[in-house]
Design an enzyme around this catalytic site. Structure first.
Site, mmCIF file in Angstrom:
data_model
loop_
_atom_site.group_PDB
_atom_site.id
_atom_site.type_symbol
_atom_site.label_atom_id
_atom_site.label_comp_id
_atom_site.label_asym_id
_atom_site.label_seq_id
_atom_site.Cartn_x
_atom_site.Cartn_y
_atom_site.Cartn_z
ATOM 1 N N ARG A 141 0.824 -1.215 0.000
ATOM 2 C CA ARG A 141 0.000 0.000 0.000
ATOM 3 C C ARG A 141 0.856 1.262 0.000
ATOM 4 O O ARG A 141 0.518 2.255 0.641
ATOM 5 C CB ARG A 141 -0.937 0.029 1.213
ATOM 6 C CG ARG A 141 -1.859 -1.165 1.318
ATOM 7 C CD ARG A 141 -3.043 -1.007 0.394
ATOM 8 N NE ARG A 141 -4.133 -1.858 0.813
ATOM 9 C CZ ARG A 141 -5.262 -1.417 1.354
ATOM 10 N NH1 ARG A 141 -5.462 -0.157 1.528
ATOM 11 N NH2 ARG A 141 -6.192 -2.269 1.702
ATOM 12 N N ASP A 193 -7.502 -2.233 -6.780
ATOM 13 C CA ASP A 193 -7.964 -2.819 -5.518
ATOM 14 C C ASP A 193 -8.330 -4.275 -5.743
ATOM 15 O O ASP A 193 -8.596 -4.694 -6.873
ATOM 16 C CB ASP A 193 -9.183 -2.067 -4.974
ATOM 17 C CG ASP A 193 -9.374 -2.356 -3.482
ATOM 18 O OD1 ASP A 193 -8.683 -1.724 -2.668
ATOM 19 O OD2 ASP A 193 -10.189 -3.231 -3.151
ATOM 20 N N ARG A 226 -3.089 6.849 1.356
ATOM 21 C CA ARG A 226 -3.583 7.993 2.125
ATOM 22 C C ARG A 226 -2.573 8.695 3.014
ATOM 23 O O ARG A 226 -2.864 9.743 3.564
ATOM 24 C CB ARG A 226 -4.805 7.565 2.946
ATOM 25 C CG ARG A 226 -6.008 7.295 2.055
ATOM 26 C CD ARG A 226 -7.103 6.636 2.817
ATOM 27 N NE ARG A 226 -6.650 5.353 3.310
ATOM 28 C CZ ARG A 226 -7.326 4.582 4.127
ATOM 29 N NH1 ARG A 226 -8.495 4.970 4.568
ATOM 30 N NH2 ARG A 226 -6.851 3.424 4.505
ATOM 31 N N TYR A 228 -15.624 -10.869 1.546
ATOM 32 C CA TYR A 228 -16.326 -9.605 1.301
ATOM 33 C C TYR A 228 -17.712 -9.833 0.712
ATOM 34 O O TYR A 228 -18.585 -8.982 0.833
ATOM 35 C CB TYR A 228 -15.502 -8.700 0.384
ATOM 36 C CG TYR A 228 -14.361 -8.023 1.107
ATOM 37 C CD1 TYR A 228 -14.586 -6.874 1.863
ATOM 38 C CD2 TYR A 228 -13.076 -8.550 1.072
ATOM 39 C CE1 TYR A 228 -13.547 -6.257 2.547
ATOM 40 C CE2 TYR A 228 -12.034 -7.947 1.753
ATOM 41 C CZ TYR A 228 -12.274 -6.797 2.487
ATOM 42 O OH TYR A 228 -11.253 -6.201 3.180
ATOM 43 N N ARG A 264 -6.722 11.803 -5.950
ATOM 44 C CA ARG A 264 -7.925 10.991 -5.732
ATOM 45 C C ARG A 264 -9.171 11.872 -5.723
ATOM 46 O O ARG A 264 -10.189 11.527 -6.322
ATOM 47 C CB ARG A 264 -7.809 10.260 -4.397
ATOM 48 C CG ARG A 264 -9.028 9.450 -4.029
ATOM 49 C CD ARG A 264 -9.095 9.308 -2.508
ATOM 50 N NE ARG A 264 -10.054 8.319 -2.065
ATOM 51 C CZ ARG A 264 -11.357 8.549 -1.933
ATOM 52 N NH1 ARG A 264 -11.862 9.713 -2.262
ATOM 53 N NH2 ARG A 264 -12.150 7.597 -1.487
HETATM 54 O O1 CP3 Z 1 0.099 0.984 -3.175
HETATM 55 C C1 CP3 Z 1 -0.796 0.120 -3.219
HETATM 56 O O2 CP3 Z 1 -0.651 -0.983 -2.677
HETATM 57 C C2 CP3 Z 1 -2.044 0.498 -3.956
HETATM 58 C C3 CP3 Z 1 -2.928 -0.572 -4.439
HETATM 59 C C4 CP3 Z 1 -3.823 -1.274 -3.435
HETATM 60 C C5 CP3 Z 1 -4.990 -0.732 -2.802
HETATM 61 N N1 CP3 Z 1 -5.633 -1.751 -2.183
HETATM 62 C C6 CP3 Z 1 -5.424 0.667 -2.849
HETATM 63 C C7 CP3 Z 1 -6.441 1.172 -1.899
HETATM 64 C C8 CP3 Z 1 -3.747 -2.616 -3.074
HETATM 65 C C9 CP3 Z 1 -2.657 -3.622 -3.394
HETATM 66 C C10 CP3 Z 1 -4.905 -2.903 -2.293
HETATM 67 C C11 CP3 Z 1 -5.219 -4.255 -1.798
HETATM 68 C C12 CP3 Z 1 -6.365 -4.461 -0.909
HETATM 69 N N2 CP3 Z 1 -7.590 -3.829 -0.909
HETATM 70 C C13 CP3 Z 1 -6.402 -5.455 0.085
HETATM 71 C C14 CP3 Z 1 -5.292 -6.456 0.349
HETATM 72 C C15 CP3 Z 1 -4.196 -5.870 1.151
HETATM 73 C C16 CP3 Z 1 -4.558 -5.633 2.587
HETATM 74 O O3 CP3 Z 1 -4.375 -4.490 3.019
HETATM 75 O O4 CP3 Z 1 -4.941 -6.582 3.262
HETATM 76 C C17 CP3 Z 1 -7.657 -5.376 0.721
HETATM 77 C C18 CP3 Z 1 -8.133 -6.247 1.872
HETATM 78 C C19 CP3 Z 1 -8.398 -4.354 0.068
HETATM 79 C C20 CP3 Z 1 -9.808 -3.939 0.349
HETATM 80 C C21 CP3 Z 1 -9.871 -2.520 0.713
HETATM 81 N N3 CP3 Z 1 -9.717 -1.468 -0.161
HETATM 82 C C22 CP3 Z 1 -10.112 -1.954 2.008
HETATM 83 C C23 CP3 Z 1 -10.327 -2.767 3.264
HETATM 84 C C24 CP3 Z 1 -10.108 -0.566 1.863
HETATM 85 C C25 CP3 Z 1 -10.438 0.480 2.888
HETATM 86 C C26 CP3 Z 1 -9.554 0.530 4.020
HETATM 87 C C27 CP3 Z 1 -8.114 0.774 3.666
HETATM 88 O O5 CP3 Z 1 -7.259 0.053 4.183
HETATM 89 O O6 CP3 Z 1 -7.815 1.683 2.885
HETATM 90 C C28 CP3 Z 1 -9.810 -0.277 0.509
HETATM 91 C C29 CP3 Z 1 -9.655 1.052 -0.091
HETATM 92 C C30 CP3 Z 1 -8.320 1.370 -0.684
HETATM 93 N N4 CP3 Z 1 -7.597 0.549 -1.505
HETATM 94 C C31 CP3 Z 1 -7.635 2.610 -0.553
HETATM 95 C C32 CP3 Z 1 -6.460 2.490 -1.310
HETATM 96 C C33 CP3 Z 1 -5.408 3.542 -1.520
HETATM 97 C C34 CP3 Z 1 -8.142 3.837 0.209
HETATM 98 C C35 CP3 Z 1 -9.272 4.402 -0.580
HETATM 99 C C36 CP3 Z 1 -9.477 5.848 -0.368
HETATM 100 O O7 CP3 Z 1 -8.667 6.639 -0.868
HETATM 101 O O8 CP3 Z 1 -10.486 6.169 0.258
#
Ligand code: CP3
Length: 345
Positions: free
Chosen positions: A19, A69, A23, A148, A32
């Site tokens: 990640r 994502d 943020r 999910y 974003r």
């Molecule tokens: O640099 C990177 O890794 C960007 C790509 C990326 C995102 N999500 C962007 C994202 C990757 C590889 C993921 C994987 C992801 N998404 C996982 C597996 C990794 C992990 O952390 O366990 C999971 C479970 C998700 C599902 C998901 N997406 C959640 C639970 C959330 C919200 C909470 C959180 O941790 O951010 C997201 C949203 C998300 N995915 C954001 C980002 C940058 C934040 C969205 C926003 O800007 O509001």
């Protein structure tokens, strides 16, 4: 990173951070918000490319991970997926047999058309990245995506999915197989578009009870890796089966192809796992909370990890430096910078 995944020794471990785009970076929030939301940002190739490259412009990381994502797969299969700021993702449930049937009637290959923007972003990013940087494509794994589809992600437990797996084992298998096929197509398309490494995120694998390990984890993983191998995909592979127990690591090590590296969460003892699986490439596992502290505290943790993972001759092998889970929004960019410098300088 590719050298390490191929088993070569290096003078320092390759590094990237789960990640790493997100943020904690002010420049992420700006782009974003301009894009009009999270999924819109993922599906706009120029925007996804820009966000993917942001952390590499700040820090000399060895790899970029495409900004996307894990939930784009259910989205591409016609499930309603929404990201509301501050709430985490909301995914339409498939408890209902009719709703589930509709999902199973989709063509797993349809994800390739639905997610063409992701592949375009990968091509564009690969074109802008230096040749010595690795580009990582990824997908959620079947169990985590199913979590999910049955339970709110944020509740982080999966009682509904486990009840379904016990009561309807055949339907459970059918669902995970369908997801595995869609995932394999999505991974192949990312490799074809220019991704050098494919990572499978099974973030909730640690919630699988022992009597479901085979159906929920091992079988779907084998199906995906067999399919990729049948298609002749030769990228690096990383499997992040987060928080599984030691005996599950042993099983995965025995059953999965040798070219699949294992991502390791921060609640697992990495040094012990290194001894348990000496021939497997491991990736991890600095606690992301360390990046919320200060430079001195963080560097002490990094030095400790480096000392324990170094070979006797001072080289490194079979290890990719990373966090044990995604970077937190509260991570301090100056602490991230100091950690990166410690490893690369
Ligand atoms: O640099 C990177 O890794 C960007 C790509 C990326 C995102 N999500 C962007 C994202 C990757 C590889 C993921 C994987 C992801 N998404 C996982 C597996 C990794 C992990 O952390 O366990 C999971 C479970 C998700 C599902 C998901 N997406 C959640 C639970 C959330 C919200 C909470 C959180 O941790 O951010 C997201 C949203 C998300 N995915 C954001 C980002 C940058 C934040 C969205 C926003 O800007 O509001």
């Amino acid at each position: 990173m590719l050298e390490t995944l191929q088993g070569h020794k290096t003078n320092r471990p390759p590094l990237w951070m789960m990640r790493q785009a997100g943020r904690y970076l002010p420049e992420y929030h700006q782009v974003r918000n301009q894009a009009g939301g999270f999924l819109q940002a993922c599906y706009t190739p120029d925007v996804a490319t820009e966000i993917t490259l942001q952390p590499l412009q700040r820090f000399p990381l060895d790899a970029a991970i495409i900004f996307s994502d894990i939930l784009v797969i259910p989205d591409a299969l016609g499930i309603d997926v929404q990201f509301k700021k501050g709430y985490g993702p909301r995914v339409e449930h498939v408890h209902d047999a009719k709703r589930r049937q509709k999902l199973l009637q989709t063509d797993p290959a349809q994800v390739i058309e639905q997610l063409s923007a992701v592949y375009q972003a990968i091509g564009q990013t690969r074109g802008e990245l230096n040749a010595d940087k690795t580009l990582i494509g990824f997908s959620g794994a079947p169990w985590t995506l199913a979590a999910y589809l049955f339970d709110e992600g944020p509740s982080k437990d999966t009682p509904n999915l486990r009840a379904f797996a016990y009561q309807e084992p055949q339907q459970f298998e059918e669902l995970l197989t369908h997801l595995a096929q869609a995932i394999a197509h999505h991974l192949k398309a990312q490799a074809d578009a220019g991704a050098n490494v494919l990572m499978l995120f099974d973030s909730w694998a640690g919630l699988v009870p022992p009597n479901l390990i085979n159906q929920a984890l091992l079988k779907p993983y084998k199906l995906i890796y067999q399919q990729l191998s049948d298609w002749g995909i030769e990228t690096g592979q990383v499997l992040f089966s987060r928080n599984v127990r030691g005996e599950t690591y042993t099983l995965l090590d025995k059953e999965l192809p040798q070219n699949v590296a294992f991502g390791v969460g921060h609640t697992t003892n990495l040094v012990q796992l290194r001894q348990q699986l000496p021939n497997r490439v491991l990736q991890g596992n600095l606690d992301p909370a360390v990046l919320m502290t200060n430079v001195d505290t963080a560097l002490a943790h990094v030095d400790n990890l480096l000392t324990h993972m170094k070979n006797n001759d001072g080289t490194y092998s079979n290890w990719v430096f990373n966090l044990g889970h995604g970077i937190m929004p509260q991570a301090k960019p100056e602490v991230v910078a100091a950690v990166v410098d410690r490893i690369t300088l």
